[in-house]
Design an enzyme around this catalytic site. Sequence first.
Site, short mmCIF file in Angstrom:
data_model
loop_
_atom_site.label_atom_id
_atom_site.label_comp_id
_atom_site.label_asym_id
_atom_site.label_seq_id
_atom_site.Cartn_x
_atom_site.Cartn_y
_atom_site.Cartn_z
N HIS A 20 36.24 52.64 -16.75
CA HIS A 20 36.38 52.80 -18.20
C HIS A 20 37.36 53.95 -18.47
CE1 HIS A 20 33.67 56.24 -17.91
NE2 HIS A 20 32.72 55.48 -17.39
N HIS A 23 37.36 57.15 -16.31
CA HIS A 23 38.06 57.07 -15.02
C HIS A 23 39.57 57.09 -15.23
CE1 HIS A 23 34.17 54.84 -14.49
NE2 HIS A 23 34.02 55.83 -13.64
N CYS A 128 18.43 60.46 -6.87
CA CYS A 128 19.01 59.58 -7.89
C CYS A 128 20.09 58.74 -7.22
CB CYS A 128 19.62 60.38 -9.04
SG CYS A 128 20.58 59.30 -10.17
N CYS A 131 23.64 58.88 -8.85
CA CYS A 131 24.45 60.05 -8.46
C CYS A 131 24.64 60.10 -6.94
CB CYS A 131 23.78 61.36 -8.85
SG CYS A 131 23.50 61.59 -10.59
N CYS A 149 16.75 61.93 -13.73
CA CYS A 149 18.05 62.53 -13.42
C CYS A 149 18.67 63.08 -14.71
CB CYS A 149 18.93 61.45 -12.82
SG CYS A 149 20.68 61.78 -12.98
N HIS A 152 21.83 60.59 -15.63
CA HIS A 152 21.60 59.19 -15.96
C HIS A 152 20.29 58.92 -16.69
CE1 HIS A 152 24.52 59.14 -12.60
NE2 HIS A 152 25.04 58.13 -13.27
N LYS A 302 28.35 62.16 -22.45
CA LYS A 302 29.33 61.67 -21.48
C LYS A 302 29.28 60.15 -21.49
CE LYS A 302 30.56 61.52 -16.64
NZ LYS A 302 29.97 61.14 -15.38
N LYS A 305 27.75 53.75 -18.58
CA LYS A 305 27.15 52.45 -18.78
C LYS A 305 25.69 52.58 -19.21
CE LYS A 305 27.95 48.02 -18.54
NZ LYS A 305 28.31 47.11 -17.48
N1 MSP Z 1 32.50 58.15 -5.91
C1 MSP Z 1 32.35 59.44 -6.49
C2 MSP Z 1 33.55 60.31 -6.19
C3 MSP Z 1 33.85 60.53 -4.74
S1 MSP Z 1 35.28 61.46 -4.48
C4 MSP Z 1 35.23 61.88 -2.86
C5 MSP Z 1 32.22 59.30 -8.01
N2 MSP Z 1 32.70 58.19 -8.54
S2 MSP Z 1 32.63 57.81 -10.09
O1 MSP Z 1 33.06 56.43 -10.16
O2 MSP Z 1 31.36 58.11 -10.63
O3 MSP Z 1 33.76 58.63 -10.81
C6 MSP Z 1 33.52 59.93 -11.23
C7 MSP Z 1 34.77 60.51 -11.85
O4 MSP Z 1 35.23 59.68 -12.94
C8 MSP Z 1 34.52 61.84 -12.52
O5 MSP Z 1 34.58 62.91 -11.61
C9 MSP Z 1 35.65 61.91 -13.50
O6 MSP Z 1 36.83 62.25 -12.82
C10 MSP Z 1 35.74 60.48 -13.98
N3 MSP Z 1 34.91 60.26 -15.18
C11 MSP Z 1 33.91 59.35 -15.35
N4 MSP Z 1 33.45 59.42 -16.62
C12 MSP Z 1 34.13 60.36 -17.29
C13 MSP Z 1 34.17 60.80 -18.62
N5 MSP Z 1 33.35 60.33 -19.54
N6 MSP Z 1 35.10 61.72 -18.96
C14 MSP Z 1 36.02 62.18 -18.06
N7 MSP Z 1 36.01 61.79 -16.80
C15 MSP Z 1 35.00 60.99 -16.35
O7 MSP Z 1 31.70 60.22 -8.63
#
Ligand code: MSP
Length: 504
Positions: A20, A23, A128, A131, A149, A152, A302, A305
Amino acid sequence: MGERAFYVTTPIYYPNDVPHIGHAYTTVLADVLARWHRLNGYDVFFLTGTDEHGLKLQRAAEKAGLKPKEFVDRMAPIFKDYWARLDISYDRFIRTTDEDHEEVVKEALSKLYSKGLIYKGVYRGWYCASCEKFYSEGEYEEQDGKKVCPTHKKELEWVEEETYFLKLSEYEDQVLRLVRDTDIVHPRGYAREIVSKLEREGLRDLSIARPKSRVYWGVELPFDDRYVVYVWIDALLNYVTGAGYGKDGGRFEKYWPVVHHVIGKDILWFHTAIWFAVLLMLDIPPPRRVLVHAFIINRGLKMGKSVGNVIMIDDMLERYGSADAVRYLLMRLLNLEKDVEFSFELLDSMYNSELADTYGNLVRRLGVLAKRKLGGVVRRRDLEEEFRDVAVKTVSEVSRLMEEYRISEALVRTFDLLRMANAYLNRTAPWKADDPEPPLYNALEAVRIATSLLHPVLPSVTRKVADALGFSITGVEGSDYGYTEEFRVKEAPILFKKIGSKGG
Ligand code: MSP
């Protein structure tokens, strides 16, 4: 000058669901840094990818009625497709199921084991799966007598099992010094957070294995085939795999010292306390920088989903019509320190006033005027001193802001130059001037410079502008005011269509 290198990474995302705009926020930021450095002559390596192992993915696959590998094989291309649609210029898309990566994980674990840094023990704690993390008392929240958590709001699971631990505690002092006494963690507020957590709780040994009876989807432990490696250790190692660790020493030596990890603040602890300790254990230097940003939030929370407040990448692409516009708007929102509330109203007004009115109109007007008044050929004539000073200052300030990752401010400064060029055209009125060439040249020169500065954020629109107005995009060194001898203007493109109020 020797070859300068720049290595930038994004977190590897969990492909349990489609990405989304949260990311996209991280990925576009990393892409802008990659493009900025490429434009300025650096040898850049840009790594992104997917984090495909662990309980979370195992469960997502089960829910979809697929084997984990089949499931991630379907999901990874979806991420690639979104990044293509946002014009993300990564050099490698790494998947933790890639063979070279699984080898690196095994080699690293064998090395840690043979150094005596791994020991067997029993873990008891609240987990969790979303996470992929244990929560200790004081960290979790309680709802209706249940432990949930904090991110979440899902009920935690009690886990009690034999596992292997990594001796992180032995590295507490060294990690503390890296976080506290170097400039690796940026902005510094995040370093202070980690320092106080380390001072409060210390660095505890970490359970780095999961019994296959519970989590079968992962890289097998090289010294005990009844276990797989904890997904976070597997995931963090992607950054060294991507640079050629253990395979291509030359590449690794070139890129590792300049690695920049771009991450959201939710995964800061993993990317500092845990990652720095693992690197120390493996005799690999710490990253050059961990660049942390805050969240995009929606209705105060934040995006996620499970919270039900996500804005999809498609929503933005449809509304604003191009990757460039979406990239621009995300970078205009970017704030490393503070969470920003998402609002289509705010974005609509930035889109209309900045992209469509300021940049779009200026380019259109200049194109039309240059063709009509001068048959498209605009030669260098009489540089306006005052204008030149502003342009020169803009370039140096924008460069500084980019080096400090203050992308939104860099965009505002660049748009100040464009606004000034618009005002300058109004003032000098080349459409009725006897000699329209000097004002047109000066305004075109300002547009050329701003266009180059905007290129990392607006890669495709800026190429279109450069083609239409007859100049080339350059790095900072080509941004001297008055550098262009002659513009050969081909057309007067419309860059962005204004959008009406659609509500939302
Ligand atoms: N798989 C782990 C990361 C491993 S890196 C060795 C993970 N993945 S995740 O799919 O949950 O992605 C997390 C990252 O997505 C966050 O650290 C951030 O960079 C980004 N974001 C997800 N939601 C976000 C927001 N709502 N706002 C800004 N960034 C966010 O954690």
